[in-house]
Motif scaffolding. Structure first.
Motif, mmCIF file in Angstrom:
data_model
loop_
_atom_site.group_PDB
_atom_site.id
_atom_site.type_symbol
_atom_site.label_atom_id
_atom_site.label_comp_id
_atom_site.label_asym_id
_atom_site.label_seq_id
_atom_site.Cartn_x
_atom_site.Cartn_y
_atom_site.Cartn_z
ATOM 1 N N VAL A 16 0.880 -1.168 0.000
ATOM 2 C CA VAL A 16 0.000 0.000 0.000
ATOM 3 C C VAL A 16 0.914 1.212 0.000
ATOM 4 O O VAL A 16 1.899 1.234 0.751
ATOM 5 C CB VAL A 16 -0.896 0.035 1.253
ATOM 6 N N VAL A 17 0.629 2.198 -0.830
ATOM 7 C CA VAL A 17 1.434 3.417 -0.787
ATOM 8 C C VAL A 17 0.557 4.580 -0.361
ATOM 9 O O VAL A 17 -0.546 4.763 -0.866
ATOM 10 C CB VAL A 17 2.161 3.670 -2.141
ATOM 11 N N GLY A 18 1.059 5.324 0.639
ATOM 12 C CA GLY A 18 0.308 6.467 1.157
ATOM 13 C C GLY A 18 0.476 6.575 2.660
ATOM 14 O O GLY A 18 0.956 5.634 3.302
ATOM 15 N N GLY A 19 0.077 7.726 3.222
ATOM 16 C CA GLY A 19 0.274 7.934 4.650
ATOM 17 C C GLY A 19 -0.941 8.450 5.392
ATOM 18 O O GLY A 19 -0.875 8.740 6.582
ATOM 19 N N GLY A 20 -2.052 8.554 4.687
ATOM 20 C CA GLY A 20 -3.280 9.039 5.339
ATOM 21 C C GLY A 20 -4.105 7.891 5.874
ATOM 22 O O GLY A 20 -3.699 6.728 5.825
ATOM 23 N N ASN A 21 -5.294 8.222 6.381
ATOM 24 C CA ASN A 21 -6.139 7.176 6.946
ATOM 25 C C ASN A 21 -6.565 6.138 5.929
ATOM 26 O O ASN A 21 -6.696 4.965 6.261
ATOM 27 C CB ASN A 21 -7.384 7.782 7.602
ATOM 28 N N THR A 22 -6.783 6.566 4.681
ATOM 29 C CA THR A 22 -7.183 5.587 3.665
ATOM 30 C C THR A 22 -6.096 4.544 3.489
ATOM 31 O O THR A 22 -6.375 3.342 3.461
ATOM 32 C CB THR A 22 -7.466 6.297 2.328
ATOM 33 N N ALA A 23 -4.853 4.989 3.417
ATOM 34 C CA ALA A 23 -3.738 4.056 3.263
ATOM 35 C C ALA A 23 -3.653 3.111 4.462
ATOM 36 O O ALA A 23 -3.475 1.895 4.312
ATOM 37 C CB ALA A 23 -2.427 4.828 3.096
ATOM 38 N N LEU A 24 -3.803 3.668 5.661
ATOM 39 C CA LEU A 24 -3.699 2.840 6.867
ATOM 40 C C LEU A 24 -4.844 1.834 6.933
ATOM 41 O O LEU A 24 -4.645 0.656 7.250
ATOM 42 C CB LEU A 24 -3.706 3.731 8.120
ATOM 43 N N GLU A 25 -6.044 2.287 6.610
ATOM 44 C CA GLU A 25 -7.200 1.382 6.652
ATOM 45 C C GLU A 25 -7.100 0.322 5.552
ATOM 46 O O GLU A 25 -7.468 -0.836 5.766
ATOM 47 C CB GLU A 25 -8.507 2.179 6.539
ATOM 48 N N ASP A 26 -6.597 0.716 4.397
ATOM 49 C CA ASP A 26 -6.389 -0.260 3.322
ATOM 50 C C ASP A 26 -5.384 -1.328 3.767
ATOM 51 O O ASP A 26 -5.576 -2.517 3.526
ATOM 52 C CB ASP A 26 -5.851 0.430 2.054
#
Lengths: 101, 308
Positions: free
Chosen positions: B146-156
């Protein structure tokens, strides 16, 4: 749209005389459900193309065989081979382009 | 000529249509694909009053039926431009069509931000995905990132950790914008590896994605992660570019407008995720729809009273 399985894929899709649009979908997929009535409209108005549907939850091997890893996924087969593909919720124009309507 | 043309048939746009029809104004909704918008991807909505559970598809279909039932017209056309003509607004569509309106509501929503790497588009559905809940099942017992650092990335990443053999979480900084509780939950998962201070620099693929190359932002070192799936969760882009000459956009591309949904252009209103706002949820989108339509109706009634 005729449901197709691993057993019927060859006769219904690969050996079909007409081009075949295969709609890979699943019951839990909202965008797939949103596109279904549109595909049915195209099925009615595009007699030159056969429209079939594959439920990837039941037919995971077919999804694997054809490299389907995101749905909705529409694949147009011509003469037993993949000719075109679209992934995701697409516009009527994109479907029209896919089936050459 | 319609009193109000709404651009976008998601929850904000359809709610605007409902309010405008209840005020007896004529309404045309222009939708590029199918009604429902982004919520179609949500299998189970649990935070919208009054039902504890409803699928995004059912929600969209019901709001569409409600708007149609009240007499809203819906046309499946993509709006690509907007211009003023006397007291009217003219909406230009992709196929060269035009729709004239007294007022316009921009309810265009947003789309997934892409990484912008070569081959990314070709690999969508062949290893690259923007929706873990949509495509996660295809990666059962496989290795994903998963790439990203926001809540969507964390939840994914949390969602995928239950399905996949291993999940790499790639983020360009060492801290996360997302909630600390999600970070703590991820740290407790034995099959999640944090790859921090790193960006994805290349997608390695033949027919399908086979690996990604990540570059350490501190020393430039490169590491190859072999995997089957890459879930991109680096935010969303509001779909306002076509209207940038008419309304004011902020640095991130959102339409600048307050709670009353007025843009800087008289007669042009904005509703939903494409407006500057602190919380983008179904309930705030429908609230915007109501507000924008009410203001648009006031504006149209003002024109009609003056006889223009």
């Amino acid at each position: 749209m005729t449901p197709v399985t691993k057993e019927t894929f060859e006769s219904e899709v690969l050996k079909a005389e007409k081009p075949v649009l295969v709609d890979f979908n699943a019951g839990w997929c909202g965008p797939c459900k949103a596109m279904k009535p549109i595909l049915e409209e195209f099925e009615a108005s595009t007699p030159d193309v056969k429209f079939v549907s594959v439920d990837i939850d039941d037919q995971d091997e077919l999804a694997e065989d054809w490299d389907v890893a995101s749905i909705p996924c529409l694949v147009l087969f011509k003469g037993g081979a993949e000719a075109k593909r679209s992934v995701g919720l697409v516009s009527r124009d994109a479907i029209s382009e896919l089936v050459g309507a | 000529m319609h009193d109000i043309v709404v651009i976008g048939g998601g929850p904000a746009g359809l709610t605007a249509a409902i309010y405008a029809r209840r005020a007896a104004r004529s309404v045309l909704v222009l939708e590029a694909k199918t009604c429902g918008g982004q919520i179609l991807n949500t299998p189970d909505i649990e935070n919208y009053p009054v039902e504890a559970h409803v699928s995004g598809f059912d929600f969209g279909a019901r709001v569409e039926a409600q708007a149609r039932g009240l007499g809203a017209e819906i046309a499946f056309e993509k709006a690509v431009g907007l211009r003023r003509d006397g007291a009217d607004w003219v909406v230009e569509t992709a196929k060269g069509g035009e729709h004239r309106a007294r007022a316009v509501i921009l309810a265009t929503g947003s789309e997934n931000r892409k990484l912008g790497l070569p081959d990314e588009e070709r690999l969508v559905g062949r290893g690259v995905s923007y929706c873990a809940t949509c495509d996660g099942n295809f990666y059962r017992n496989k290795v994903v990132a998963v790439v990203g650092g926001g809540n969507t990335a964390l939840e994914d990443a949390l969602y995928l950790a239950d399905l996949a053999e291993k999940v790499y979480l790639v983020h360009r900084r060492d801290g996360f914008r997302g909630e600390e509780t999600n970070v703590a939950r991820l740290k407790a998962r034995p099959n999640v590896e944090f790859v921090l201070n790193a960006t994805v620099r290349r997608l390695v693929a033949e027919k399908r994605l086979q690996a990604i190359e990540v570059e350490d932002v501190r020393d430039g070192s490169v590491r190859t992660l072999e995997l089957k799936g890459l879930f991109v969760a680096v935010g969303r882009i509001p779909e306002n570019q076509n209207f940038a000459s008419v309304v004011e956009l902020d640095a991130s591309g959102y339409v600048v407008a307050g709670e009353d949904c007025h843009t800087r252009a008289p007669g042009v209103f904005v509703a939903g995720d494409n407006r500057v706002k602190p919380l983008r949820q179904l309930v705030t989108a429908t609230a915007d729809g109501a507000m924008a339509a009410t203001e648009a109706v006031k504006y149209v009634n003002g024109l009609l009273d003056r006889g223009t």
